[in-house]
Design a protein around this motif. Structure first.
Motif, PDB file in Angstrom:
ATOM      1  N   LEU A  19     -61.337  72.619  70.825  1.00 31.91           N
ATOM      2  CA  LEU A  19     -61.312  73.826  71.640  1.00 31.91           C
ATOM      3  C   LEU A  19     -61.465  73.505  73.126  1.00 31.91           C
ATOM      4  O   LEU A  19     -61.100  74.308  73.976  1.00 31.91           O
ATOM      5  CB  LEU A  19     -62.425  74.782  71.190  1.00 31.91           C
ATOM      6  N   THR A  20     -62.003  72.335  73.430  1.00 31.79           N
ATOM      7  CA  THR A  20     -62.198  71.960  74.831  1.00 31.79           C
ATOM      8  C   THR A  20     -60.975  71.255  75.409  1.00 31.79           C
ATOM      9  O   THR A  20     -60.994  70.857  76.556  1.00 31.79           O
ATOM     10  CB  THR A  20     -63.430  71.044  74.973  1.00 31.79           C
ATOM     11  N   GLY A  21     -59.937  71.064  74.617  1.00 25.91           N
ATOM     12  CA  GLY A  21     -58.715  70.466  75.116  1.00 25.91           C
ATOM     13  C   GLY A  21     -58.601  68.971  74.887  1.00 25.91           C
ATOM     14  O   GLY A  21     -57.601  68.378  75.239  1.00 25.91           O
ATOM     15  N   GLY A  22     -59.618  68.341  74.301  1.00 25.91           N
ATOM     16  CA  GLY A  22     -59.544  66.915  74.021  1.00 25.91           C
ATOM     17  C   GLY A  22     -58.594  66.625  72.877  1.00 25.91           C
ATOM     18  O   GLY A  22     -58.168  67.507  72.142  1.00 25.91           O
ATOM     19  N   SER A  23     -58.254  65.362  72.721  1.00 19.01           N
ATOM     20  CA  SER A  23     -57.322  64.974  71.657  1.00 19.01           C
ATOM     21  C   SER A  23     -58.017  64.794  70.317  1.00 19.01           C
ATOM     22  O   SER A  23     -57.373  64.758  69.281  1.00 19.01           O
ATOM     23  CB  SER A  23     -56.610  63.675  72.036  1.00 19.01           C
ATOM     24  N   GLY A  24     -59.348  64.638  70.321  1.00 16.51           N
ATOM     25  CA  GLY A  24     -60.068  64.431  69.078  1.00 16.51           C
ATOM     26  C   GLY A  24     -59.970  63.014  68.549  1.00 16.51           C
ATOM     27  O   GLY A  24     -60.309  62.750  67.416  1.00 16.51           O
ATOM     28  N   LEU A  25     -59.496  62.087  69.354  1.00 17.17           N
ATOM     29  CA  LEU A  25     -59.308  60.709  68.906  1.00 17.17           C
ATOM     30  C   LEU A  25     -60.507  59.812  69.213  1.00 17.17           C
ATOM     31  O   LEU A  25     -60.548  58.667  68.796  1.00 17.17           O
ATOM     32  CB  LEU A  25     -58.055  60.108  69.551  1.00 17.17           C
ATOM     33  N   GLY A  26     -61.493  60.296  69.940  1.00 13.87           N
ATOM     34  CA  GLY A  26     -62.618  59.475  70.380  1.00 13.87           C
ATOM     35  C   GLY A  26     -63.335  58.750  69.264  1.00 13.87           C
ATOM     36  O   GLY A  26     -63.545  57.537  69.318  1.00 13.87           O
ATOM     37  N   LEU A  27     -63.736  59.472  68.213  1.00 14.86           N
ATOM     38  CA  LEU A  27     -64.467  58.838  67.112  1.00 14.86           C
ATOM     39  C   LEU A  27     -63.593  57.853  66.354  1.00 14.86           C
ATOM     40  O   LEU A  27     -64.076  56.818  65.887  1.00 14.86           O
ATOM     41  CB  LEU A  27     -65.028  59.889  66.161  1.00 14.86           C
ATOM     42  N   SER A  28     -62.319  58.149  66.240  1.00 14.22           N
ATOM     43  CA  SER A  28     -61.409  57.231  65.562  1.00 14.22           C
ATOM     44  C   SER A  28     -61.286  55.919  66.336  1.00 14.22           C
ATOM     45  O   SER A  28     -61.285  54.834  65.749  1.00 14.22           O
ATOM     46  CB  SER A  28     -60.035  57.867  65.407  1.00 14.22           C
ATOM     47  N   ILE A  29     -61.201  56.017  67.647  1.00 18.68           N
ATOM     48  CA  ILE A  29     -61.114  54.816  68.481  1.00 18.68           C
ATOM     49  C   ILE A  29     -62.407  54.019  68.384  1.00 18.68           C
ATOM     50  O   ILE A  29     -62.394  52.791  68.252  1.00 18.68           O
ATOM     51  CB  ILE A  29     -60.794  55.199  69.938  1.00 18.68           C
ATOM     52  N   VAL A  30     -63.543  54.715  68.432  1.00 20.09           N
ATOM     53  CA  VAL A  30     -64.844  54.043  68.295  1.00 20.09           C
ATOM     54  C   VAL A  30     -64.903  53.307  66.967  1.00 20.09           C
ATOM     55  O   VAL A  30     -65.290  52.143  66.901  1.00 20.09           O
ATOM     56  CB  VAL A  30     -66.002  55.056  68.419  1.00 20.09           C
ATOM     57  N   ARG A  31     -64.515  53.978  65.884  1.00 16.17           N
ATOM     58  CA  ARG A  31     -64.553  53.355  64.552  1.00 16.17           C
ATOM     59  C   ARG A  31     -63.681  52.098  64.512  1.00 16.17           C
ATOM     60  O   ARG A  31     -64.108  51.062  63.999  1.00 16.17           O
ATOM     61  CB  ARG A  31     -64.080  54.358  63.507  1.00 16.17           C
ATOM     62  N   THR A  32     -62.483  52.178  65.060  1.00 18.71           N
ATOM     63  CA  THR A  32     -61.581  51.032  65.054  1.00 18.71           C
ATOM     64  C   THR A  32     -62.184  49.851  65.806  1.00 18.71           C
ATOM     65  O   THR A  32     -62.165  48.712  65.318  1.00 18.71           O
ATOM     66  CB  THR A  32     -60.223  51.419  65.684  1.00 18.71           C
ATOM     67  N   LEU A  33     -62.749  50.114  66.979  1.00 14.29           N
ATOM     68  CA  LEU A  33     -63.352  49.035  67.768  1.00 14.29           C
ATOM     69  C   LEU A  33     -64.579  48.443  67.089  1.00 14.29           C
ATOM     70  O   LEU A  33     -64.753  47.218  67.045  1.00 14.29           O
ATOM     71  CB  LEU A  33     -63.730  49.554  69.156  1.00 14.29           C
ATOM     72  N   VAL A  34     -65.434  49.305  66.550  1.00 20.45           N
ATOM     73  CA  VAL A  34     -66.654  48.833  65.897  1.00 20.45           C
ATOM     74  C   VAL A  34     -66.312  48.007  64.655  1.00 20.45           C
ATOM     75  O   VAL A  34     -66.870  46.918  64.447  1.00 20.45           O
ATOM     76  CB  VAL A  34     -67.574  50.020  65.544  1.00 20.45           C
ATOM     77  N   GLU A  35     -65.371  48.475  63.832  1.00 24.10           N
ATOM     78  CA  GLU A  35     -64.988  47.728  62.628  1.00 24.10           C
ATOM     79  C   GLU A  35     -64.310  46.411  62.990  1.00 24.10           C
ATOM     80  O   GLU A  35     -64.467  45.424  62.279  1.00 24.10           O
ATOM     81  CB  GLU A  35     -64.104  48.583  61.732  1.00 24.10           C
ATOM     82  N   ALA A  36     -63.586  46.363  64.099  1.00 23.20           N
ATOM     83  CA  ALA A  36     -62.945  45.120  64.535  1.00 23.20           C
ATOM     84  C   ALA A  36     -63.986  44.054  64.881  1.00 23.20           C
ATOM     85  O   ALA A  36     -63.691  42.866  64.857  1.00 23.20           O
ATOM     86  CB  ALA A  36     -62.045  45.381  65.739  1.00 23.20           C
ATOM     87  N   HIS A  37     -65.199  44.496  65.186  1.00 17.97           N
ATOM     88  CA  HIS A  37     -66.285  43.575  65.510  1.00 17.97           C
ATOM     89  C   HIS A  37     -67.267  43.406  64.356  1.00 17.97           C
ATOM     90  O   HIS A  37     -68.390  42.940  64.530  1.00 17.97           O
ATOM     91  CB  HIS A  37     -67.012  44.052  66.773  1.00 17.97           C
ATOM     92  N   GLY A  38     -66.829  43.808  63.150  1.00 21.04           N
ATOM     93  CA  GLY A  38     -67.645  43.612  61.955  1.00 21.04           C
ATOM     94  C   GLY A  38     -68.736  44.646  61.755  1.00 21.04           C
ATOM     95  O   GLY A  38     -69.647  44.437  60.966  1.00 21.04           O
ATOM     96  N   GLY A  39     -68.649  45.754  62.443  1.00 22.49           N
ATOM     97  CA  GLY A  39     -69.670  46.789  62.334  1.00 22.49           C
ATOM     98  C   GLY A  39     -69.206  47.996  61.537  1.00 22.49           C
ATOM     99  O   GLY A  39     -68.172  47.966  60.881  1.00 22.49           O
ATOM    100  N   ALA A  40     -69.989  49.043  61.624  1.00 23.75           N
ATOM    101  CA  ALA A  40     -69.686  50.283  60.907  1.00 23.75           C
ATOM    102  C   ALA A  40     -70.229  51.467  61.703  1.00 23.75           C
ATOM    103  O   ALA A  40     -71.155  51.330  62.497  1.00 23.75           O
ATOM    104  CB  ALA A  40     -70.310  50.265  59.528  1.00 23.75           C
ATOM    105  N   VAL A  41     -69.628  52.630  61.483  1.00 27.27           N
ATOM    106  CA  VAL A  41     -70.096  53.873  62.072  1.00 27.27           C
ATOM    107  C   VAL A  41     -70.526  54.779  60.927  1.00 27.27           C
ATOM    108  O   VAL A  41     -69.780  54.952  59.957  1.00 27.27           O
ATOM    109  CB  VAL A  41     -68.986  54.558  62.900  1.00 27.27           C
ATOM    110  N   THR A  42     -71.719  55.328  61.016  1.00 27.20           N
ATOM    111  CA  THR A  42     -72.195  56.270  60.007  1.00 27.20           C
ATOM    112  C   THR A  42     -72.549  57.579  60.686  1.00 27.20           C
ATOM    113  O   THR A  42     -72.750  57.635  61.898  1.00 27.20           O
ATOM    114  CB  THR A  42     -73.422  55.729  59.244  1.00 27.20           C
TER     115      THR A  42
END
Length: 62
Positions: A19-42
């Motif tokens: 509703l604020t006009g963002g793309s909604g991709l922020g968490l997906s990008i965070v997840r991709t970067l964190v998993e690329a470094h062997g981590g996880a997002v919960t």
């Protein structure tokens, strides 16, 4: 929050617009970067208070 909806919030297609006009991709990008470094997002949700997203990263470099 049901498990499928939790996963959807971390998916690039889970939310295309907000509703604020963002793309909604922020968490997906965070997840991709964190998993690329062997981590996880919960996520932990408390009804009436909101959601808390936690980033877990290993102490050692892969």
């Amino acid at each position: 929050m049901r498990q499928q909806r939790r996963r959807g919030r971390l998916s690039p297609l889970g939310r295309c617009r907000s509703l604020t006009g963002g793309s909604g991709l922020g968490l997906s990008i965070v997840r991709t970067l964190v998993e690329a470094h062997g981590g996880a997002v919960t996520v932990r949700r408390t009804v009436g208070e909101g959601s808390e997203f936690m980033i877990h990263l290993p102490r050692t470099v892969r």
